[in-house]
Design an enzyme around this catalytic site. Structure first.
Site, PDB file in Angstrom:
ATOM      1  N   CYS A 163       0.810  -1.232   0.000  1.00 18.69           N
ATOM      2  CA  CYS A 163       0.000   0.000   0.000  1.00 18.69           C
ATOM      3  C   CYS A 163       0.847   1.287   0.000  1.00 18.69           C
ATOM      4  CB  CYS A 163      -0.953  -0.012   1.186  1.00 18.69           C
ATOM      5  SG  CYS A 163      -0.192  -0.557   2.714  1.00 18.69           S
ATOM      6  N   HIS A 209      -2.134   6.733   4.046  1.00 21.20           N
ATOM      7  CA  HIS A 209      -0.706   6.756   4.385  1.00 21.20           C
ATOM      8  C   HIS A 209      -0.086   8.065   3.895  1.00 21.20           C
ATOM      9  CE1 HIS A 209      -1.198   2.766   5.673  1.00 21.20           C
ATOM     10  NE2 HIS A 209      -0.609   2.091   4.710  1.00 21.20           N
TER      11      HIS A 209
HETATM   12  P1  NAP Z   1      -6.915  -8.991   7.842  1.00 21.53           P
HETATM   13  O1  NAP Z   1      -7.896  -7.950   8.197  1.00 21.53           O
HETATM   14  O2  NAP Z   1      -6.139  -9.650   8.937  1.00 21.53           O
HETATM   15  O3  NAP Z   1      -7.686 -10.158   6.994  1.00 21.53           O
HETATM   16  C1  NAP Z   1      -7.075 -11.385   6.688  1.00 21.53           C
HETATM   17  C2  NAP Z   1      -8.033 -12.301   5.938  1.00 21.53           C
HETATM   18  O4  NAP Z   1      -7.352 -13.571   5.711  1.00 21.53           O
HETATM   19  C3  NAP Z   1      -9.323 -12.640   6.704  1.00 21.53           C
HETATM   20  O5  NAP Z   1     -10.399 -12.706   5.799  1.00 21.53           O
HETATM   21  C4  NAP Z   1      -9.034 -14.033   7.260  1.00 21.53           C
HETATM   22  O6  NAP Z   1     -10.210 -14.824   7.450  1.00 21.53           O
HETATM   23  C5  NAP Z   1      -8.207 -14.633   6.147  1.00 21.53           C
HETATM   24  N1  NAP Z   1      -7.424 -15.760   6.649  1.00 21.53           N
HETATM   25  C6  NAP Z   1      -6.588 -15.801   7.732  1.00 21.53           C
HETATM   26  N2  NAP Z   1      -6.090 -17.059   7.898  1.00 21.53           N
HETATM   27  C7  NAP Z   1      -6.622 -17.818   6.910  1.00 21.53           C
HETATM   28  C8  NAP Z   1      -6.516 -19.201   6.550  1.00 21.53           C
HETATM   29  N3  NAP Z   1      -5.743 -20.053   7.257  1.00 21.53           N
HETATM   30  N4  NAP Z   1      -7.202 -19.657   5.474  1.00 21.53           N
HETATM   31  C9  NAP Z   1      -7.988 -18.800   4.766  1.00 21.53           C
HETATM   32  N5  NAP Z   1      -8.162 -17.487   5.057  1.00 21.53           N
HETATM   33  C10 NAP Z   1      -7.478 -17.001   6.114  1.00 21.53           C
HETATM   34  O7  NAP Z   1      -5.824  -8.443   6.816  1.00 21.53           O
HETATM   35  P2  NAP Z   1      -5.957  -7.243   5.730  1.00 21.53           P
HETATM   36  O8  NAP Z   1      -5.440  -5.984   6.279  1.00 21.53           O
HETATM   37  O9  NAP Z   1      -7.311  -7.299   5.135  1.00 21.53           O
HETATM   38  O10 NAP Z   1      -4.863  -7.698   4.653  1.00 21.53           O
HETATM   39  C11 NAP Z   1      -5.088  -8.764   3.743  1.00 21.53           C
HETATM   40  C12 NAP Z   1      -3.866  -8.892   2.837  1.00 21.53           C
HETATM   41  O11 NAP Z   1      -3.717  -7.681   2.082  1.00 21.53           O
HETATM   42  C13 NAP Z   1      -2.558  -9.077   3.620  1.00 21.53           C
HETATM   43  O12 NAP Z   1      -1.720  -9.944   2.919  1.00 21.53           O
HETATM   44  C14 NAP Z   1      -1.988  -7.658   3.690  1.00 21.53           C
HETATM   45  O13 NAP Z   1      -0.603  -7.650   3.847  1.00 21.53           O
HETATM   46  C15 NAP Z   1      -2.435  -7.094   2.343  1.00 21.53           C
HETATM   47  N6  NAP Z   1      -2.603  -5.633   2.291  1.00 21.53           N
HETATM   48  C16 NAP Z   1      -3.275  -4.966   3.265  1.00 21.53           C
HETATM   49  C17 NAP Z   1      -3.448  -3.578   3.157  1.00 21.53           C
HETATM   50  C18 NAP Z   1      -4.170  -2.756   4.187  1.00 21.53           C
HETATM   51  O14 NAP Z   1      -4.124  -1.502   4.076  1.00 21.53           O
HETATM   52  N7  NAP Z   1      -4.840  -3.358   5.175  1.00 21.53           N
HETATM   53  C19 NAP Z   1      -2.956  -2.906   2.052  1.00 21.53           C
HETATM   54  C20 NAP Z   1      -2.294  -3.619   1.047  1.00 21.53           C
HETATM   55  C21 NAP Z   1      -2.128  -4.982   1.191  1.00 21.53           C
HETATM   56  P3  NAP Z   1     -10.895 -15.023   8.920  1.00 21.53           P
HETATM   57  O15 NAP Z   1     -11.626 -13.757   9.232  1.00 21.53           O
HETATM   58  O16 NAP Z   1     -11.815 -16.171   8.672  1.00 21.53           O
HETATM   59  O17 NAP Z   1      -9.787 -15.319   9.864  1.00 21.53           O
END
Ligand code: NAP
Length: 346
Positions: free
Chosen positions: A146, A239
């Protein structure tokens, strides 16, 4: 488009997954047909599996949808991935091997030799890399980190016109970037945390691939030297980045503002639904840009820049704001899917 394209979302219950649902709810080309997450959520109605945190109401159709497991038995060929990086690598590969086109926000495949790391306005030509993947009908395409996205969009027209030699960047990153529920309030209220795991390395390396050139045997990275320091600050979304840069060619402040203001990419030429009218907005006001005021400029898909001035150590310095879960994640990924459709990749 006569019939909408069915899409599935992996990691639909998380911070980025929710943003996908919010942004896709009225999309003219795509319709969410399936949502998937971990075994803890699978089998539940979406409204019971997640803590909805978006400001728009959760659409009823999605609220009642049953969350599936992340197995490659979905009906939608186009898959948006917002999976936690601890599991994303294998799951995404499994989908691609089974003929799905996976467009991912996770870090796992960003540096695979045959996987493009795409910002549609910056390096749409890198999509050609997927032709060298061994997934048959399937493919993996990645969206950068991001903070990298805001930085790379700001740097692209400067690198093309004046050549970049060195970049120093210090970030102030929003808490939504840490996912949900994220950082405990006792840690982040009244505080700044001067460390985000893995973030500095991503910011130093990803722009080199993104701004690199594509050849028959892959991408040749560009040769800018980048140093990054990343901080977590008590802002919900958006950010902020303070950037210093040393250029190869002499130019004036006005020259730089002109190339930022004139910058356009493929999404603008193709008039894609999620494309901002302009990828970069330059603000003259000295106190701009600010996260609260500018993260949503042009649907949250534009990068806001301001405070360009001469620097006593480097040549110039300036400030960037970009929305981390829209331009920096779900919105950027949707734009990649639109670009791929418009260019005939699926
Ligand atoms: P998050 O809120 O922690 O969400 C993670 C997701 O992954 C949830 O839907 C979770 O499902 C799922 N998950 C976790 N363990 C799993 C498993 N064993 N099998 C299948 N699904 C699983 O994270 P986020 O911030 O949305 O980020 C998601 C991705 O995007 C990450 O790789 C992060 O680095 C990237 N990212 C994030 C941002 C940002 O600004 N937040 C920006 C760019 C990229 P449950 O709810 O069922 O646990």
């Amino acid at each position: 488009m006569k019939e909408k394209i069915s899409v599935g979302i992996l990691g639909a219950t998380g911070s980025v997954g929710q943003k996908f649902i919010e942004l896709l709810s009225n999309h003219p080309w795509f319709e969410i047909s399936e949502i998937a997450a971990s075994d803890k959520s699978a089998g539940k109605k979406y409204k019971d599996a997640t803590t909805w945190n978006m400001t728009n109401l959760l659409p009823n159709r999605i609220a009642e949808m049953i969350v599936k497991s992340c197995l490659p038995n979905l009906n939608s060929k186009i898959i948006f991935s917002a999976l936690d990086s601890s599991v994303a690598g294998k799951i995404e590969e499994n989908f691609a091997k089974n003929g799905y086109i996976v467009i991912s926000n996770s870090k796992n495949h960003r540096f695979d030799k045959d996987v493009p790391l795409i910002i549609p306005e910056v390096n749409s030509e890198h999509l050609e890399l997927i032709r060298s993947q061994n997934f048959g009908e399937g493919a993996i395409v990645t969206n950068p980190n991001c903070s990298t996205i805001g930085l790379a969009i700001a740097l692209k027209p400067i690198h093309d016109n004046f050549g970049l030699e060195q970049v120093n960047v210090i970030t102030m990153q929003a808490i939504s970037g840490a996912g949900y529920p994220g950082i405990p309030s006792m840690d982040i209220q009244d505080n700044v945390i001067p460390y985000i795991s893995g973030e500095e390395e991503k910011m130093q390396l990803e722009p080199l691939k993104i701004l690199g050139e594509i050849y028959e045997d892959g991408i040749k990275d560009t040769d800018i030297q980048i140093s990054a320091q990343c901080n977590r600050v008590p802002v919900i979304d958006g950010h902020l980045e303070c950037v210093q840069m040393k250029l190869k060619k002499k130019c004036t402040k006005e020259d730089i503002i002109k190339v930022w203001r004139e910058f356009k990419g493929e999404p603008q030429k193709l008039n894609l639904p999620f494309a901002p009218e302009k990828p970069i907005y330059y603000f003259e006001e000295e106190r701009f840009p600010q996260p609260k005021l500018h993260r949503n400029v042009d649907k949250g898909m534009a990068v806001s820049i301001g405070r360009l001035r001469e620097c006593s150590l480097f040549d110039f310095k300036f400030v960037i704001i970009s929305h981390n879960t829209i331009r920096g994640a779900a919105g950027g990924t949707i734009l990649i899917a639109e670009l791929m459709k418009a260019k005939g990749y699926y």
